[in-house]
Scaffold this active site. Structure first.
Site, PDB file in Angstrom:
ATOM      1  N   ASP A 183      54.091  29.098  32.701  1.00  0.00           N
ATOM      2  CA  ASP A 183      55.319  29.066  33.511  1.00  0.00           C
ATOM      3  C   ASP A 183      56.503  29.619  32.638  1.00  0.00           C
ATOM      4  O   ASP A 183      56.415  29.260  31.280  1.00  0.00           O
ATOM      5  CB  ASP A 183      55.717  27.818  34.035  1.00  0.00           C
ATOM      6  CG  ASP A 183      56.683  27.815  34.971  1.00  0.00           C
ATOM      7  OD1 ASP A 183      57.074  29.016  35.489  1.00  0.00           O
ATOM      8  OD2 ASP A 183      57.194  26.626  35.484  1.00  0.00           O
ATOM      9  N   LEU A 224      32.792  30.493  25.865  1.00  0.00           N
ATOM     10  CA  LEU A 224      33.866  30.097  26.688  1.00  0.00           C
ATOM     11  C   LEU A 224      33.864  30.337  28.171  1.00  0.00           C
ATOM     12  O   LEU A 224      33.606  31.516  28.598  1.00  0.00           O
ATOM     13  CB  LEU A 224      35.232  30.701  26.185  1.00  0.00           C
ATOM     14  CG  LEU A 224      36.541  30.198  26.841  1.00  0.00           C
ATOM     15  CD1 LEU A 224      37.067  28.815  26.501  1.00  0.00           C
ATOM     16  CD2 LEU A 224      37.724  31.047  26.419  1.00  0.00           C
ATOM     17  N   HIS A 261      56.151  39.165  32.792  1.00  0.00           N
ATOM     18  CA  HIS A 261      54.860  38.828  33.006  1.00  0.00           C
ATOM     19  C   HIS A 261      53.842  39.979  32.159  1.00  0.00           C
ATOM     20  O   HIS A 261      52.717  39.168  31.722  1.00  0.00           O
ATOM     21  CB  HIS A 261      54.526  39.437  34.745  1.00  0.00           C
ATOM     22  CG  HIS A 261      55.214  38.306  35.646  1.00  0.00           C
ATOM     23  ND1 HIS A 261      55.061  37.204  35.574  1.00  0.00           N
ATOM     24  CD2 HIS A 261      55.766  38.981  36.643  1.00  0.00           C
ATOM     25  CE1 HIS A 261      55.849  36.578  36.555  1.00  0.00           C
ATOM     26  NE2 HIS A 261      56.254  37.626  37.374  1.00  0.00           N
TER      27      HIS A 261
END
Ligand code: FPP
Length: 246
Positions: A28, A139, A45
């Site tokens: 955020d 992962l 972004h």
């Protein structure tokens, strides 16, 4: 990417034997970061994606088993079309450009959420990344896209009810959990939210029952590897009792 040795993790101040198995992150603050830096939200972004790359790399290198990132919530559709376009372009760009490196590092990519709502180019880019990496054993990277925990819980409830009607047997907790997007992942041990907001915003509400929550003021584009290491070190200092006694 290069795997970190136990010695290297020690040097960073981490106990290599007590890493969280699953880290979940609410990324955020991209918009506020852009404003603070006098830039457009799209720039924020983009800076967020740079950070994402760093955090994925560290997760993979340190041997964390699963990383789940909240990239687009069911509520994010309320944003202006121009911002949605920026986010979609970034998603396509990310999954196209980064896929070789992620695959070479054995990362398994999976989207969690209702993908059908996205434009075809997004679905194709994400779908290709998923199918190309589906057998990788490194992962487990989960990207929450058009994800909302309430929707996920209702979806699971509907699925178990349909099975129950068919079999005539009441579902168990395990049956229910098998219908969640995260059915093959350990529960999140550590849930991080950047930018000073202290709420879960409909992210992994069921799975985070015993997650250690870590809220930090730093805006997502400033969440460096150093910040991530600090979060994991703090997690390692916490005393997890899961409702029991020490
Ligand atoms: C929160 O910042 C961030 C988002 C809603 C999007 C997160 C997306 C990325 C980091 C990039 C795309 C993802 C991938 C996987 C390539 P905000 O816009 O809510 O910031 P604000 O609260 O300061 O306005």
């Amino acid at each position: 990417m290069a795997k970190l040795t136990a010695q290297q993790l020690h040097e960073l101040g981490l106990n290599p034997k007590a890493l969280p198995r699953h880290v979940a992150i609410i990324m955020d603050g991209n918009g506020r970061w852009a404003r603070k830096n006098g830039a457009l939200r799209s720039f924020g972004h983009r800076a967020g994606v740079d950070r994402l790359r760093e955090i994925i790399r560290f997760s993979s290198d340190s041997g964390i088993e699963a990383l789940t990132l909240y990239a687009f919530s069911t509520e994010n559709w309320k944003r202006p079309d121009s911002e949605l376009a920026v986010l979609f372009n970034l998603l396509v760009e990310y999954f196209t450009k980064e896929i070789d490196e992620l695959d070479e590092n054995n990362v398994r990519i999976r989207a969690i959420g209702e993908m059908a709502a996205f434009p075809e180019r997004v679905r194709t880019a994400v779908g290709n990344a998923e199918s190309r990496t589906q057998h990788n054993g490194g992962l487990k990277l989960n990207i929450a896209l058009n994800y909302g925990a309430r929707m996920e819980i209702v979806r699971a409830a509907r699925r178990v009810s349909a099975n129950a009607i068919e079999s005539g047997k009441l579902p168990t907790q395990q049956d229910f959990e098998n219908e969640l997007y995260t059915h093959d992942l350990p529960e999140p041990d550590l849930l991080i939210r950047t930018s000073g907001e202290m709420r879960l915003s409909n992210f992994l509400l069921y799975q985070a029952a015993y997650a250690e929550l870590y809220f930090i003021e730093v805006l997502w584009p400033d969440f460096t590897q150093t910040e991530y290491v600090k979060a994991i070190a703090e997690y390692q200092r916490r005393n997890r009792r899961f409702g029991g006694l020490e």
